[in-house]
Design an enzyme around this catalytic site. Structure first.
Site, mmCIF file in Angstrom:
data_model
loop_
_atom_site.group_PDB
_atom_site.id
_atom_site.type_symbol
_atom_site.label_atom_id
_atom_site.label_comp_id
_atom_site.label_asym_id
_atom_site.label_seq_id
_atom_site.Cartn_x
_atom_site.Cartn_y
_atom_site.Cartn_z
ATOM 1 C CG ASP A 305 -1.946 1.103 1.220
ATOM 2 O OD1 ASP A 305 -1.954 1.885 0.252
ATOM 3 O OD2 ASP A 305 -2.735 1.195 2.169
ATOM 4 C CB CYS A 358 -5.661 5.874 -0.530
ATOM 5 S SG CYS A 358 -4.363 6.749 0.364
#
Length: 426
Positions: A305, A358
């Protein structure tokens, strides 16, 4: 609310706005200064600061409508922030006009520079109290509340209609998502998909049933999907890179994986460990830079991530458009590329690598993967199916990658913007 209590809350909100807009401090960090207030004042200060940032473009346009040349920050002290916060109270928080105007006047009176502009502040806010909502109703809110450099990127990437839907999704206060090990007993929580339960109204999580017992943790619904893309991980080694604050680590550990969580920042790793302890979950925790650290042997599953500009999380972090710039996209993209190459080295032959971010920016998502595949011919895409995303086909883009948008699940309160690609090593 009495004058003294109102003054303390407004003064705290003013400090938060100054920290964010002048010093580019993240909102969550700036809001730590409100913790010393009593809960009611702290809540009011958070509401003023958050909503002002959420509607900053509209509020600046509104103030210019009445003051074409607002006072310069260097000689007017906190006057710009006083006007913004006062206008926000009047047109978005529906604070009674006398309380909002008087509160702003008190803030000006308490500052050596701002006191000279007290007549201006009073006059402008009184006009806004009478005419402000009509001006707001005529504005193009979606375009105003996103800086031009960012809005034009979204139009290029998604088309104008979707770009506007993304911007409009940022106007609402986001719901609270809980990821649970089992059924959730929190009143008002409803199942969303997978292990995610959604509370429409945000609230203090540490007071909710099941928090102390470690029955669930807070994680946006979109952020739960990348770990899910790995499939069945029970009893298998998974390396979770850039792991803090630990939501994905918790997901993997709860699914029975043998997790190695790698995080560069010691303080963030402390947070991850504390979260795992509360949840009664375990993982091997490594404090190191993922670009330099290597496991003893490659793992069958790796999840990265990557750090990014986080433009997919603006609904939860409304300050981001105003403290980031296009140069941040370039810088974060370079870092993500280095981390992705390192993650590839940690992936065993035949293994699966999931890259997630994100961000809504293509350089940090799809373009990152295209460049990676071009320089790593032993990796290929493993396209997602509807089953990978709980039947939500709108979450899968044309290339077979995950692409959630803030305007998805609109009727249920939206979700963060996330990108993820699932890659297989030959």
């Amino acid at each position: 609310m009495g004058l003294s209590a109102g003054f303390e809350a407004r003064a705290a909100a003013l400090q938060v706005l100054s920290d964010v807009l002048r010093r580019r401090k993240p909102l969550d960090a700036a809001l730590e200064s409100t913790h010393a207030l009593d809960p009611r004042d702290a809540g009011f200060a958070r509401a003023i600061a958050s909503e002002t940032l959420r509607r900053l473009g509209q509020l600046e346009d509104l103030i210019r409508h009445f003051v074409p040349k607002p006072p310069a920050r260097n000689r007017a002290g906190p006057v710009p922030e006083i006007l913004l916060a006062g206008a926000c109270e009047l047109v978005f928080l529906d604070v009674p006009p006398h309380a909002a105007v008087d509160g702003a006047n008190c803030l000006a009176k308490a500052d050596q520079k701002a006191v000279h502009f007290k007549p201006l502040i009073n006059a402008v806010l009184r006009r806004i109290s009478r005419e402000g909502k009509d001006v707001i109703a005529a504005q193009d809110a979606a375009a105003l509340n996103v800086p031009d450099w960012l809005f034009s990127r979204w139009i290029d990437a998604y088309g104008e209609e979707t770009a506007r839907a993304i911007a409009e999704a940022h106007h609402g206060v986001p719901p609270l998502d809980l990821v649970a090990k089992g059924p959730v007993t929190v009143e008002g929580a409803a199942p969303l998909f997978g292990s995610v339960w959604r509370l429409k109204d945000p609230m203090r999580v540490d007071t909710l049933p099941g928090f102390a017992e470690g029955d669930w943790w807070v994680q946006d619904a979109a952020a739960t999907l990348p770990a899910h893309l790995l499939g069945d991980v029970k009893g298998v080694r998974v390396i979770d890179l850039c792991a803090a604050p630990g939501g994905k680590t918790a997901e993997l550990a709860a699914a029975g994986a043998l997790v190695t969580a790698v995080e560069r920042e010691p303080a963030r790793m402390d947070q991850l460990r504390a979260n795992l302890e509360r949840l009664h979950l375990s993982a091997e925790c490594v404090v190191d830079d993922a670009r330099e650290w290597r496991p003893q042997e490659p793992a069958p599953f790796v999840l990265l991530d990557a750090p990014c500009t986080a433009t997919g999380t603006i609904r939860r972090h409304p300050e981001l458009p105003w403290i980031k710039s296009a140069s941040d996209v370039t810088m974060q993209s370079q870092l993500a590329g280095e981390l992705l190459d390192a993650a590839a080295e940690m992936t065993a032959p035949g293994g699966t690598l999931v890259f997630a971010t994100c961000s809504l920016e293509r350089e940090e998502g799809s373009e990152q993967i295209e460049a990676f595949l071009a320089r790593n011919p032993d990796f290929s895409r493993a396209p997602l199916t509807d089953a990978d995303v709980f039947g939500h086909s709108e979450f899968v883009d044309a290339a077979g990658d995950l692409r959630t948008l803030p305007c998805h699940l609109k009727d249920q309160g939206g979700m963060d913007g996330f990108y993820a690609a699932r890659l297989k090593r030959a």
